[in-house]
Design a protein around this motif. Structure first.
Motif, PDB file in Angstrom:
ATOM      1  N   TRP A   1     -33.286  10.501 -32.868  1.00 13.65           N
ATOM      2  CA  TRP A   1     -33.795  10.658 -31.499  1.00 13.65           C
ATOM      3  C   TRP A   1     -32.832  10.052 -30.489  1.00 13.65           C
ATOM      4  O   TRP A   1     -32.475   8.874 -30.575  1.00 13.65           O
ATOM      5  CB  TRP A   1     -35.156   9.957 -31.342  1.00 13.65           C
ATOM      6  CG  TRP A   1     -36.321  10.770 -31.807  1.00 13.65           C
ATOM      7  CD1 TRP A   1     -36.286  11.845 -32.657  1.00 13.65           C
ATOM      8  CD2 TRP A   1     -37.692  10.577 -31.449  1.00 13.65           C
ATOM      9  NE1 TRP A   1     -37.564  12.323 -32.859  1.00 13.65           N
ATOM     10  CE2 TRP A   1     -38.436  11.569 -32.118  1.00 13.65           C
ATOM     11  CE3 TRP A   1     -38.364   9.673 -30.652  1.00 13.65           C
ATOM     12  CZ2 TRP A   1     -39.819  11.676 -32.004  1.00 13.65           C
ATOM     13  CZ3 TRP A   1     -39.740   9.774 -30.535  1.00 13.65           C
ATOM     14  CH2 TRP A   1     -40.462  10.770 -31.203  1.00 13.65           C
TER      15      TRP A   1
ATOM     16  N   ARG B   1     -33.351  11.992 -24.745  1.00  9.28           N
ATOM     17  CA  ARG B   1     -34.103  13.199 -24.365  1.00  9.28           C
ATOM     18  C   ARG B   1     -35.347  13.348 -25.241  1.00  9.28           C
ATOM     19  O   ARG B   1     -36.440  13.605 -24.750  1.00  9.28           O
ATOM     20  CB  ARG B   1     -33.234  14.447 -24.545  1.00  9.28           C
ATOM     21  CG  ARG B   1     -32.178  14.594 -23.482  1.00  9.28           C
ATOM     22  CD  ARG B   1     -31.481  15.948 -23.585  1.00  9.28           C
ATOM     23  NE  ARG B   1     -30.293  15.968 -22.758  1.00  9.28           N
ATOM     24  CZ  ARG B   1     -29.080  15.636 -23.161  1.00  9.28           C
ATOM     25  NH1 ARG B   1     -28.892  15.264 -24.408  1.00  9.28           N
ATOM     26  NH2 ARG B   1     -28.046  15.664 -22.346  1.00  9.28           N
ATOM     27  N   GLU B   2     -35.156  13.182 -26.553  1.00  7.55           N
ATOM     28  CA  GLU B   2     -36.278  13.330 -27.475  1.00  7.55           C
ATOM     29  C   GLU B   2     -37.344  12.270 -27.180  1.00  7.55           C
ATOM     30  O   GLU B   2     -38.540  12.564 -27.151  1.00  7.55           O
ATOM     31  CB  GLU B   2     -35.807  13.192 -28.936  1.00  7.55           C
ATOM     32  CG  GLU B   2     -35.024  14.382 -29.457  1.00  7.55           C
ATOM     33  CD  GLU B   2     -33.545  14.340 -29.112  1.00  7.55           C
ATOM     34  OE1 GLU B   2     -33.141  13.419 -28.360  1.00  7.55           O
ATOM     35  OE2 GLU B   2     -32.800  15.223 -29.553  1.00  7.55           O
TER      36      GLU B   2
ATOM     37  N   THR C   1     -39.077  12.930 -23.676  1.00  4.26           N
ATOM     38  CA  THR C   1     -39.914  14.129 -23.704  1.00  4.26           C
ATOM     39  C   THR C   1     -41.172  13.900 -24.543  1.00  4.26           C
ATOM     40  O   THR C   1     -42.279  14.265 -24.133  1.00  4.26           O
ATOM     41  CB  THR C   1     -39.127  15.328 -24.289  1.00  4.26           C
ATOM     42  OG1 THR C   1     -37.875  15.397 -23.625  1.00  4.26           O
ATOM     43  CG2 THR C   1     -39.868  16.628 -24.128  1.00  4.26           C
TER      44      THR C   1
END
Lengths: 447, 309
Positions: free
Chosen positions: A279, A282-283, A286
Motif C-alpha cells: 500500500w 493512494r491505497e 482511498t
C-alpha cells in the motif's frame, strides 16, 4: 554552377535560421528597446522593462485542479501587487521535482523558487545548492507567527534554508460510527488500546487500522513509531555528527524492536490489511475515505475526499495518534526554497515571505497554514493544529540512502520471517553505512 | 559487392576526393545538424558517464571526490545484489520480449486475414501503445489491486482463483505481473511491424505451399517465420535494448519491490544516482549495463551468422 547556387542558398538558410534563433532567444528588455516605429523607447519605459524580474516557480499545484485555483489566483495577485516581479509557475509533480532540482541546480540553472519537502533539505544543503536565508527571515516582520519547531524543521546546521508554505501534521483519523458500533467510547491513546480496539472492529468487515508499506508515506509512519517508542533512527552525538545506536545500546535496540513487533502483531492479528506491504499513500487514503479502513494516521488533505465520498467521510473524527511511551506525530512541512545559482534570490525571498504572510495564507491555506494567524476552526483546522507541539520531522541527516532501507525494513517485517531484532539491527547498519558514505557518521562514543 | 567494384569504389575514394565531395558533400552538409545533436546529446554524456565511473562522486560529500580507477566497478561486481538485479533484469527483458513477440505475431497473422472490419481492428489494437506510460501503469495498479481490482474479481468470479492475489505486492508474482503489463502495452508495436512484414510475403508462395499439401503450421514455420526474419531481428534487438534499460514502467508499478523482487539494474542505477547521490557508482553501473547489452547483441549476431553459414 548549380551546386554553387545550392550552397549559397544553404548558407543563406543557416544564417537566416541563426539570426531568427538568436532573435527568439534574446531577452525581453533588449528586444523591447525599439518600439513599433523603429525608434528608441523613452528612458523610463526602458528602465521599467529592464527592472522587471521573472521568477521561475516549480511547484506541484496544477492549474486544472479545482483545489489549486486559489493558489493560481494568489500568483496573479502577487504579480499585480509587485509590478517589477512576475512569477511564472510551472507544474511539476513532487516525485519528479526532487531529481529535476538536483539536475538543474548542479548544472547551474535552477528555478528561482521551488516546492520542496523537508526531507530533501539536508541533502540539498550538503550539495551546496541552498542559500542561507536566516538573515532575511530574521528581518521579516511576521517571523514570530511561525512556530519555532517549524523553523527548526527548515533549518540545517542552524541556518534557515527554506520558507514554509503549508503544514501537514499527522493525526489519528477514525470513522466514529464504526468505533461506536464496536462499543468504543473514545479513540485509543496507546498502542495497546489500538490493538484492543482493533479486535473489536474486526467483526465489521473492515481493516481496523491502515498503514503504508511503500512510497514516501511508509518511512514517515515508521519514524513516528520509533519516536513514540522513545528512540530515533539517528542521534546527534557530542561531535555534532549522527549515529544509529541500536547495535551498541540494548535499551535503544529494544525500543526499535518493539516497533517491528507492532508491525508483525498488526499483520498477524488482522489489525491491518494483509496486503499493506504494497500500500502506498493512494491505497491508504482511498481505502480510508471509502470506509474500508476504520482508523489510520493521516494528514489534513483527507478532507479533500469529502466531496468525492460524502457518505463515508461524514463520520470522520480526529484525535492524537496512539503512542507507546512518548506522544509524537509527523509534521510534514511543505516549503519553498530558492537556490544558489538563481539570479533573483532577493525577489524570491520577497515572494516566499509574501506567500507565508497571514493575508495570503488566508487565501491559499485556510486549514493547513504554518502561520498561526490563520488557524481555521473545526476538526480540519484546529483538530490538527493542536498536535503541533508533538510534531517532529526527520533528523538533520541526508535521508537519501536511508529512506529505501526504512521501506525495506517494513516489508521485511510484513513479508518475511525475520525477527524484529534482526530487522532493527539490519536497518541500524544501513543507516550508519549511509551516514559514513556521506561524511555524517559520528565517531563519538555512545553515552 | 564484387571485388572489381570494391576496387573501383576504393579508387574513386582515394584518387578523386574532389569528385566525391562534389557528389556527396551536400548529403554530409544535411547530416551535420543531426551529427551535432548526436554528439551533444549522446556522445558527450556517454563519455562523461564513462569518465565519472572511475571517480568517487558523491554529491553529498563533494570533498571525498577522487580518482579511484576501477573501484566502482569492483564494488558493483562484488555486491551479491548486483547479480540478483542482473538476473531479474534479464528475466524482465527476455520475458517481455518473448511475450511481446508471441502476442505480436499471433495478432499480426489474425489481422492479415480477410476479415470484415480489419481496418477498425488494426486501428484499435494500437491503443495500448498510445496510452502514456504513467496512465497505463496507474490504471494497471488499480486493475491488479487485490481489494477491488477488476482482474482479481473476474478470476474469482470465474472460479480460477479462490481468493484474490496481490499480484504486484507478492514477491512470487510481482515480476510476472510487470512483464504481463509490459507485454500488454508493447505488443501492438510488434503487431504493426510484423503485419507490414506479412504483407510483403508474396501470396503465390503461400498458395503454392498450400497446393503442395503444407498445413497451417508448416506454412507458418517454413514460409512465414523465415520471411519475417529480417524485421523480427530489428524489433527484437531494439526491444531488448529498450526493455533492459527501461526504468519508468517497473518504477511506476512496483518501485522495484516488494523487497527488491522486481528491481533491475536500471532501477539500481537510478537509486544510486538520485536517492543516494552516488553518481560515480551509478556511472559504473550504467557502463556495465552498456557492456552487457553490447555482449548480448554481439552474441545474437554471431549466432545468426553461424546459422546462416
Amino acid at each position: 554552377m548549380k551546386l554553387k547556387r545550392r550552397y549559397s542558398l544553404l548558407v543563406g538558410f543557416f544564417l537566416t535560421s541563426s539570426l531568427l534563433l538568436s532573435a527568439c532567444g534574446s531577452s525581453g528588455p533588449s528586444s523591447s528597446e525599439t518600439n513599433e516605429s523603429g525608434t528608441n523607447n523613452t528612458k523610463e519605459n526602458s528602465v521599467e522593462k529592464q527592472e522587471k524580474v521573472v521568477l521561475d516557480l516549480w511547484w506541484s499545484m496544477s492549474a486544472n485542479n479545482e483545489e489549486h485555483k486559489n493558489h493560481y489566483a494568489a500568483i496573479e495577485k502577487f504579480n499585480q501587487e509587485h509590478p517589477n516581479i512576475e512569477v511564472k509557475p510551472q507544474s511539476i509533480p513532487l516525485e519528479q521535482a526532487k531529481d529535476k532540482i538536483i539536475t538543474s541546480a548542479n548544472a547551474g540553472n535552477p528555478p528561482d523558487v521551488a516546492d520542496v519537502l523537508n526531507e530533501w533539505l539536508v541533502s540539498y544543503h550538503r550539495m551546496g545548492i541552498l542559500p542561507d536565508l536566516t538573515e532575511d527571515i530574521n528581518k521579516w516582520e511576521e517571523k514570530e507567527k511561525i512556530p519555532q519547531n517549524i523553523w527548526d524543521t527548515l533549518s540545517v546546521d542552524g541556518k534557515i534554508v527554506a520558507v514554509p508554505s503549508e503544514l501537514g501534521i499527522r493525526a489519528f483519523l477514525y470513522h466514529e460510527d464504526m468505533l461506536k458500533a464496536a462499543g468504543a467510547a473514545e479513540p485509543p491513546k496507546t498502542w495497546d488500546e489500538l490493538l484492543e480496539l482493533s479486535a473489536k472492529l474486526k467483526g465489521q468487515g473492515v481493516a481496523p487500522f491502515g498503514i503504508s508499506g511503500q512510497s514516501a508515506r511508509a518511512p514517515q509512519e515508521l519514524i513516528v513509531y520509533f519516536w513514540q517508542s522513545g528512540t530515533d533512527i539517528a542521534h546527534q552525538m557530542p561531535d555534532g555528527k549522527y549515529r544509529n545506536l541500536w547495535a551498541e545500546n540494548p535499551e535503544e535496540l529494544q525500543k526499535a524492536v518493539e516497533v517491528y513487533e507492532l508491525y508483525k502483531t498488526m499483520l498477524k492479528d488482522g489489525v491491518i490489511n494483509k496486503d499493506s506491504a504494497s500500500w502506498g499513500y493512494r491505497e491508504l487514503d482511498t481505502n480510508f475515505a471509502q470506509g474500508r479502513v476504520a482508523t489510520t494516521v493521516n494528514g489534513p488533505w483527507i478532507k479533500n475526499y469529502e466531496a468525492e465520498q460524502p457518505e463515508s467521510m461524514k463520520d470522520v473524527q480526529i484525535a492524537a495518534p496512539p503512542y507507546n511511551t512518548v506522544p509524537a506525530t509527523f509534521m510534514e512541512v511543505g516549503s519553498f526554497a530558492t537556490f544558489e545559482g538563481s539570479e533573483h534570490k532577493k525577489e524570491a525571498i520577497t515572494f516566499m515571505t509574501w506567500w507565508l504572510s497571514e493575508e495570503t495564507q488566508k487565501l491559499v491555506n485556510p486549514g493547513r497554514s504554518p502561520n498561526t494567524g490563520v488557524v481555521q476552526d473545526g476538526k480540519w483546522g484546529e483538530g490538527f493544529y493542536k498536535l503541533l507541539d508533538q510534531g517532529r520531522s526527520f533528523p538533520g541527516i541526508s535521508m537519501g540512502g536511508i529512506i529505501q532501507p526504512m521501506i525495506d525494513s517494513i516489508q521485511k517485517s510484513l513479508l518475511t520471517e525475520e525477527s524484529p531484532e534482526e530487522i532493527a539491527l539490519w536497518l541500524g547498519e544501513q543507516i550508519n553505512n549511509s551516514l559514513k558514505e556521506n561524511g555524517e557518521l559520528s565517531e563519538s562514543p555512545a553515552k | 559487392m564484387q571485388p572489381r567494384l570494391e576496387e573501383e569504389s576504393r579508387l574513386n575514394l582515394s584518387y578523386r576526393p574532389k569528385k566525391y565531395i562534389k557528389k556527396h558533400g551536400i548529403a554530409y552538409l544535411f547530416m551535420l545538424p543531426a551529427i551535432f545533436f548526436l554528439i551533444i546529446l549522446f556522445v558527450l554524456p556517454f563519455i562523461e558517464v564513462f569518465k565519472m565511473s572511475f571517480y568517487s562522486v558523491n554529491l553529498l560529500n563533494p570533498e571525498a571526490e577522487a580518482f579511484i580507477f576501477l573501484d566502482n566497478f569492483i564494488s558493483a561486481l562484488s555486491d551479491p545484489t548486483f547479480y540478483q538485479y542482473l538476473y531479474q533484469g534479464l528475466i524482465w527483458t527476455f520475458g517481455s520480449v518473448i511475450g511481446e513477440y508471441i502476442v505480436g505475431i499471433v495478432t499480426a497473422i489474425l489481422l492479415n486475414q480477410n476479415i470484415r472490419g480489419k481496418t477498425f481492428f488494426r486501428a484499435i489494437i494500437f491503443i495500448p501503445w498510445l496510452v502514456p506510460i504513467v496512465v497505463a501503469a496507474m490504471t494497471w495498479r488499480w486493475i491488479l489491486n487485490p481489494d477491488f481490482g477488476i482482474f482479481n474479481v473476474m478470476l474469482v468470479k470465474v472460479g480460477i482463483l479462490d481468493e484474490s492475489i496481490n499480484w504486484l505486492g507478492t514477491a512470487g508474482t510481482a515480476m510476472l505481473a510487470v512483464i504481463f503489463v509490459n507485454v500488454w502495452r508493447t505488443f501492438p508495436f510488434y503487431t504493426v511491424t510484423l503485419l507490414a512484414g506479412l504483407q510483403s510475403i508474396p501470396k503465390e508462395i503461400i498458395e503454392a505451399a498450400e497446393i503442395d499439401g503444407a498445413g497451417i503450421w508448416q506454412r507458418f514455420w517454413y514460409i512465414i517465420l523465415p520471411s519475417l526474419k529480417g524485421v523480427s531481428a530489428v524489433i527484437i534487438i531494439l526491444h531488448v535494448i529498450w526493455t533492459f534499460n527501461n526504468f519508468d514502467f517497473i518504477w511506476l508499478l512496483t518501485e522495484g519491490g516488494p523487497l527488491h523482487a522486481t528491481e533491475t539494474l536500471a532501477i539500481t542505477t537510478y537509486l544510486e544516482a538520485f536517492e543516494k547521490y552516488h553518481f560515480g557508482q551509478a556511472s559504473a553501473l550504467s557502463s556495465i549495463m552498456i557492456l552487457i547489452l553490447i555482449g548480448i547483441i554481439i552474441t545474437y549476431f554471431k549466432v545468426e551468422k553461424k546459422q546462416n553459414n
